[in-house]
Write an enzyme that holds these catalytic residues in place. Structure first.
Site: not given
Ligand code: PLP
Length: 390
Positions: A59, A112, A185, A210
């Protein structure tokens, strides 16, 4: 763990060199070029407290995760990076590391959906107040800040699915003036197209699910931090909360990062061709892409992004039913949520990713379609859209 490594000396190297080499030196015993998946929870100590390389319990740290974290830090030009089980786990850890009940944050008014839900349903009941603001408008962000109380200004750019663009440099100045940190982000752009820390941001958030992972085979998240004081808090909370990336997930994301540059270039090439096709199509009323000169964020995007990314949104003259039919008829584009993988995806935000914001200020147009343009043969993508729109 802290010795000077080959990877450290590559900090100044080009992006693709860092993507392929940073974070890991070939294993001294075997020469393995790729880090093993260290499927271990614990580590043998050479006498009590005699840890090898600082590893004690997985962890707290795991060598496969360490390799990924080193690579992410190098790609975003950060001091330290931390890998999590998902993007939202990274976000929650960051908020609890930097804020306490009674603090305030400014968030995008088109955040998001999962991020918005985290703020509204998890962090706010815990005591963290938030104000949504249009992040494409620097004055709106300034007006939403409560000096002395606002700890974080949170920005996504480009946003989802309308691809609004926030001026990272200008918002960093506004946030810092008020004593707040800027969190960006960077999921949509990826570190290949945009490096927020070098534009003044303090923390970068990724859903590595992504573009970083890039193959739609893993869910993961990351934080990359500019300064050591913030890094210490985040590291403490990563270990204390424990929402870490497992070794196999970390390995998959690290594998994805190696090809991020060439994938992003192909995503952008294909997106540009798809945009040109849609612009000329009689059924299409509007194409939304930051690379278009008429896009309101074009000038800022040109300044802070290398290229304009793989996400394209567009609207149809004929309305919602035509949009639903188009999504259903596509065959090369897969109908599905998520984005950033090698395969092209098509979705109807109003009924799918953004269904939860229907009836609110965040509602998206019913005739809107969002594409995550993949890296298939572009003629096949265009032919598919042509038949789906017919
Ligand atoms: C998918 C996404 C998230 C969340 O991420 P997860 O891996 O699904 O928890 C946050 N911000 C953006 C812009 C995203 O496309």
């Amino acid at each position: 763990m802290s010795e000077q490594t080959q990877a450290d000396t590559e900090k100044a190297a080009g992006f693709e060199t860092r993507a392929i080499h940073a974070g890991y030196d070939p294993d001294p015993m075997t020469g393995a070029v790729i880090p093993p998946i260290y499927a271990t929870s614990t580590y043998k100590q050479d006498g009590v407290g005699g840890m090898r390389g600082g590893y004690e319990y997985s962890r707290s740290a795991n060598p496969t995760r360490t390799a990924l974290e080193g690579c992410l830090a190098a790609l975003e030009q950060g001091e330290r990076a931390f890998a999590f089980a998902s993007g939202l786990a990274a976000e929650d850890t960051l908020l609890r590391a930097l804020c306490k009940p009674g603090d305030h944050v400014v968030i995008p008014d088109d955040a998001y959906g999962g991020t918005y839900r985290l703020f509204a349903k998890v962090e706010q009941p815990w005591g963290l107040e938030y104000t949504p603001a249009q992040v494409a408008d620097v004055d709106a962000v300034r007006a939403a800040i409560q000096p002395g109380r606002t700890r974080i200004v949170w920005v996504e750019t480009p946003t989802n699915p309308l691809l609004n663009v926030a001026d990272i440099e200008a918002i960093a100045a506004v946030a810092h003036e008020a004593g707040a940190l800027l969190v960006v982000d960077n999921t949509f752009a990826s570190p290949y197209l945009q490096q927020p820390l070098s534009l003044g941001a303090d923390v970068v958030v990724h859903s590595t699910t992504k573009y970083c992972g890039g193959h739609s085979d893993v869910v993961g998240g990351a934080l990359v931090v500019k300064d050591l004081e913030v890094a210490e808090k985040v590291g403490f909370h990563q270990n204390s909360i424990g929402a870490v990336a497992g070794p196999f997930d970390a390995w998959l994301v690290l594998r994805g990062l190696k090809t991020l540059g060439i994938r992003m270039d192909r995503h952008c090439d294909n997106a540009e061709r798809v945009v040109a096709f849609l612009k000329d199509h009689p059924a299409v009323s509007q194409v939304i892409y930051p690379g278009l000169e008429e896009h309101p964020g074009h000038e800022v995007a040109s300044r802070q992004m290398k290229r304009y990314g793989g996400i394209v949104s567009f609207r149809l003259h004929a309305g919602e039913q035509k949009a639903l039919d188009t999504c259903a008829r596509a065959t090369v584009f897969t109908l599905g949520e998520s984005l950033g993988g090698v395969e092209s995806l098509i979705e109807h935000p109003g009924r799918m990713t953004h269904a939860s914001v229907a009836g609110t200020d965040l509602e998206v147009p019913a005739d809107l379609i969002r594409l995550s343009v993949g890296i298939e043969t572009v003629e096949d993508l265009i032919a598919d859209l042509d038949q789906a729109l017919a």
